[in-house]
Design a protein around this motif. Structure first.
Motif, PDB file in Angstrom:
ATOM      1  N   SER A 383       0.818  -1.213   0.000  1.00 40.62           N
ATOM      2  CA  SER A 383       0.000   0.000   0.000  1.00 40.62           C
ATOM      3  C   SER A 383       0.850   1.260   0.000  1.00 40.62           C
ATOM      4  O   SER A 383       0.365   2.336  -0.357  1.00 40.62           O
ATOM      5  N   THR A 384       2.119   1.137   0.386  1.00 37.86           N
ATOM      6  CA  THR A 384       2.991   2.307   0.371  1.00 37.86           C
ATOM      7  C   THR A 384       3.061   2.912  -1.023  1.00 37.86           C
ATOM      8  O   THR A 384       2.875   4.125  -1.207  1.00 37.86           O
ATOM      9  N   LEU A 385       3.316   2.083  -2.025  1.00 39.36           N
ATOM     10  CA  LEU A 385       3.429   2.616  -3.381  1.00 39.36           C
ATOM     11  C   LEU A 385       2.071   2.868  -4.017  1.00 39.36           C
ATOM     12  O   LEU A 385       1.933   3.770  -4.844  1.00 39.36           O
ATOM     13  N   SER A 386       1.060   2.099  -3.650  1.00 40.02           N
ATOM     14  CA  SER A 386      -0.259   2.326  -4.237  1.00 40.02           C
ATOM     15  C   SER A 386      -0.836   3.650  -3.782  1.00 40.02           C
ATOM     16  O   SER A 386      -1.660   4.251  -4.477  1.00 40.02           O
ATOM     17  N   ARG A 387      -0.403   4.139  -2.622  1.00 35.51           N
ATOM     18  CA  ARG A 387      -0.886   5.418  -2.107  1.00 35.51           C
ATOM     19  C   ARG A 387       0.060   6.565  -2.411  1.00 35.51           C
ATOM     20  O   ARG A 387      -0.264   7.723  -2.155  1.00 35.51           O
ATOM     21  N   ALA A 388       1.230   6.255  -2.939  1.00 38.87           N
ATOM     22  CA  ALA A 388       2.219   7.298  -3.215  1.00 38.87           C
ATOM     23  C   ALA A 388       2.043   7.822  -4.637  1.00 38.87           C
ATOM     24  O   ALA A 388       1.693   7.090  -5.552  1.00 38.87           O
ATOM     25  N   ASP A 389       2.307   9.117  -4.803  1.00 42.18           N
ATOM     26  CA  ASP A 389       2.289   9.728  -6.126  1.00 42.18           C
ATOM     27  C   ASP A 389       3.656   9.700  -6.783  1.00 42.18           C
ATOM     28  O   ASP A 389       3.788   9.822  -7.994  1.00 42.18           O
ATOM     29  N   PHE A 412       5.436   8.754 -10.291  1.00 43.88           N
ATOM     30  CA  PHE A 412       5.392   7.399 -10.830  1.00 43.88           C
ATOM     31  C   PHE A 412       4.689   7.367 -12.186  1.00 43.88           C
ATOM     32  O   PHE A 412       4.864   6.429 -12.960  1.00 43.88           O
ATOM     33  N   GLN A 413       3.890   8.406 -12.484  1.00 45.30           N
ATOM     34  CA  GLN A 413       3.197   8.483 -13.765  1.00 45.30           C
ATOM     35  C   GLN A 413       3.238   9.918 -14.259  1.00 45.30           C
ATOM     36  O   GLN A 413       3.219  10.861 -13.453  1.00 45.30           O
ATOM     37  N   GLU A 414       3.268  10.077 -15.586  1.00 43.00           N
ATOM     38  CA  GLU A 414       3.262  11.413 -16.175  1.00 43.00           C
ATOM     39  C   GLU A 414       1.889  12.054 -15.981  1.00 43.00           C
ATOM     40  O   GLU A 414       0.874  11.380 -15.879  1.00 43.00           O
ATOM     41  N   GLY A 415       1.882  13.379 -15.888  1.00 38.46           N
ATOM     42  CA  GLY A 415       0.618  14.100 -15.769  1.00 38.46           C
ATOM     43  C   GLY A 415       0.104  14.206 -14.351  1.00 38.46           C
ATOM     44  O   GLY A 415      -1.065  14.545 -14.137  1.00 38.46           O
ATOM     45  N   LEU A 416       0.957  13.954 -13.367  1.00 41.75           N
ATOM     46  CA  LEU A 416       0.519  14.030 -11.982  1.00 41.75           C
ATOM     47  C   LEU A 416       0.161  15.473 -11.617  1.00 41.75           C
ATOM     48  O   LEU A 416       0.885  16.404 -11.938  1.00 41.75           O
ATOM     49  N   ARG A 417      -0.968  15.639 -10.957  1.00 40.64           N
ATOM     50  CA  ARG A 417      -1.308  16.935 -10.374  1.00 40.64           C
ATOM     51  C   ARG A 417      -1.573  16.737  -8.890  1.00 40.64           C
ATOM     52  O   ARG A 417      -2.049  15.677  -8.469  1.00 40.64           O
ATOM     53  N   PRO A 418      -1.265  17.756  -8.083  1.00 39.10           N
ATOM     54  CA  PRO A 418      -1.485  17.609  -6.640  1.00 39.10           C
ATOM     55  C   PRO A 418      -2.946  17.306  -6.328  1.00 39.10           C
ATOM     56  O   PRO A 418      -3.865  17.786  -7.004  1.00 39.10           O
TER      57      PRO A 418
END
Length: 455
Positions: A383-389, A412-418
């Motif tokens: 869950s650490t990475l599933s919840r991390a941006d 971890f993915q392009e197009g991340l917004r806060p």
């Protein structure tokens, strides 16, 4: 008592990358595939068109094909009168010849009949039986796409090394190609090790856990252009792991094995790689967190990589070292996502002497900026990475990041917004319902972390 080995020297992150570069010797094979199966593949040939595209002069719009000189002087007050002698539809050309004073009705994409050298738009005309009134003059070539103006016969339309997407595949179809040569995907053998592991879908006995890494790693390989082959779970047994690795080396281009990579009494992967062949283990242990138990080996000019058993550690080390390797083998560029500037949401302590790759969630602040909050669960939790941006890199010589200090978040993915809303605290069914209702209200981006009672 089984032997326990301590990490004698931890390699730096940069040393691992340099060793991979130094020992890289993979040369990809080429295969031919149908164009409908070429999406995401890397072209292994220069593609030359054998035909003109279009292969004939065609109308760009609905209208009338005619001789441009017949329209000169035409306007709304003084239309030119022509005789309509036929129709040219897409796929059904007019079979005659357009002479002076004549016109042929044409559809978009239809063949321009011989004798005509321009098309007047239907909106600029009026038909009365077989009589056509033209209210606008047109120059030669107007509204006609000439043969070979898109692609000329003999033209190189795609170059070797091109990543094939929908546009490129459409271009291949346009020149009549049905098959194309591409780089063969590197075949990657994927093992998990551990006496405690169970394949998902089977009953879970006390003290057992489901195998996570086989699936997170294999899907990551797919994203990076590789061909993963999940080979199941091996027990923490020297002979079983050695047999599995030796068999995989016969057909795989790269071997990945997760778990049993540390220096504990039951961790045997480094010993197996040493026995499997020369030069054997190149790295056992990296000065990074998470990911210290990473192993880099080389046997028969093929890399054998041991990833830590903890899911977050496995994925972080995969992303740092393995992803660039597989993408290079597949002919793809290294994935470089645009980092986000943010301020750290709370004070963070980092171990000196190790590069810290700290998973974080990114949330909007009141000023329109971004705040990065460390995910409270550790590298043992998926869950650490599933919840991390994304993650931030804390250098080896930095022990503290103070609250409000500016950092770069590598997504971890392009197009991340806060996220619009962050929720951190104990799990609460009421909060689940509230967050679900908010998501349905609009395009809210919400991050949450259930950390249990901190009181």
């Amino acid at each position: 008592m089984r032997e326990r080995k301590e990490f004698r020297r931890l390699a730096t992150v940069e040393e691992v990358s340099l060793l991979i570069e130094r020992h890289y010797s993979y040369f990809p094979e080429v295969e031919e595939v149908p164009i409908e199966k070429a999406l995401g593949r890397v072209l292994a040939e220069d593609v030359l068109s054998e035909v003109d595209v279009p292969s004939f002069d065609r109308s760009m719009y609905d209208g009338y094909a005619l001789r441009a000189e017949d329209t000169y002087g035409a306007d709304e007050e003084n239309p030119v009168t022509l005789k309509i002698i036929g129709t040219s539809e897409a796929g059904k050309p007019f079979q005659g010849f357009v002479s002076h004073g004549q016109a042929v009705e044409v559809a978009t994409g239809a063949v321009i009949p011989p004798g005509a050298n321009a098309v007047v738009l239907v909106e600029r005309t009026e038909s009365r039986g077989d009589t056509l009134l033209v209210f606008k003059s047109v120059p030669p070539g107007k509204n006609i796409q000439g043969a070979g103006t898109d692609v000329a016969a003999g033209e190189t339309v795609l170059q070797s090394g091109t990543l094939l997407g929908p546009r490129e595949i459409g271009l291949l179809a346009a020149i009549g190609r049905t098959r194309v040569k591409v780089l063969k995907k590197p075949v990657v053998a994927v093992f998990s090790t551990g006496n405690e592991l169970v394949t998902p879908g089977n009953p879970l006995d006390y003290g057992k856990i489901y195998d996570i890494n086989s699936y997170t790693i294999s899907t990551s390989i797919l994203e990076d252009g590789g061909d993963p082959r999940i080979l199941g779970i091996l027990p923490d047994d020297f002979d079983s792991i050695l047999e599995g690795i030796r068999e995989a080396l016969e057909w795989a281009d790269l071997v990945l094995i997760s778990g049993s990579t540390s220096a504990g009494a039951g961790d045997v992967v480094y010993k197996v790689i040493e026995r499997a062949g020369k030069p054997g283990v190149l790295v056992h242990g990296v000065a990074m967190k998470p990911g210290k138990p990473f192993i880099l080996g080389l046997v028969r000019d093929k890399f054998i990589i041991g990833l830590p058993g903890y899911p977050t550690s496995a994925l972080i080390t995969y992303r740092k070292f393995v992803s660039p390797l597989i993408r290079r083998m597949a002919g793809l560029p290294t994935l470089k996502l645009t980092p986000i500037r943010a301020k750290i949401g709370r004070r963070v302590r980092s171990p000196l002497g190790r590069r810290n790759f700290l998973p974080v969630a990114v949330i909007s602040d009141a000023e329109g900026g971004a705040l990065a909050f460390p995910i409270p669960t550790g590298s043992e939790a998926i869950s650490t990475l599933s919840r991390a941006d994304g993650y931030i890199e804390i250098p080896e010589n930095v022990e503290y990041l103070e609250e409000g200090e500016e950092v770069l978040v590598f997504p971890f993915q392009e197009g991340l917004r806060p996220a619009d809303l962050g929720f951190i605290g104990s799990h609460c069914p009421g909060a689940d319902l509230l967050l679900s209702m908010l998501r349905k209200k609009g395009e809210f981006r919400i991050v949450r972390a259930n950390v249990g009672s901190l009181g």
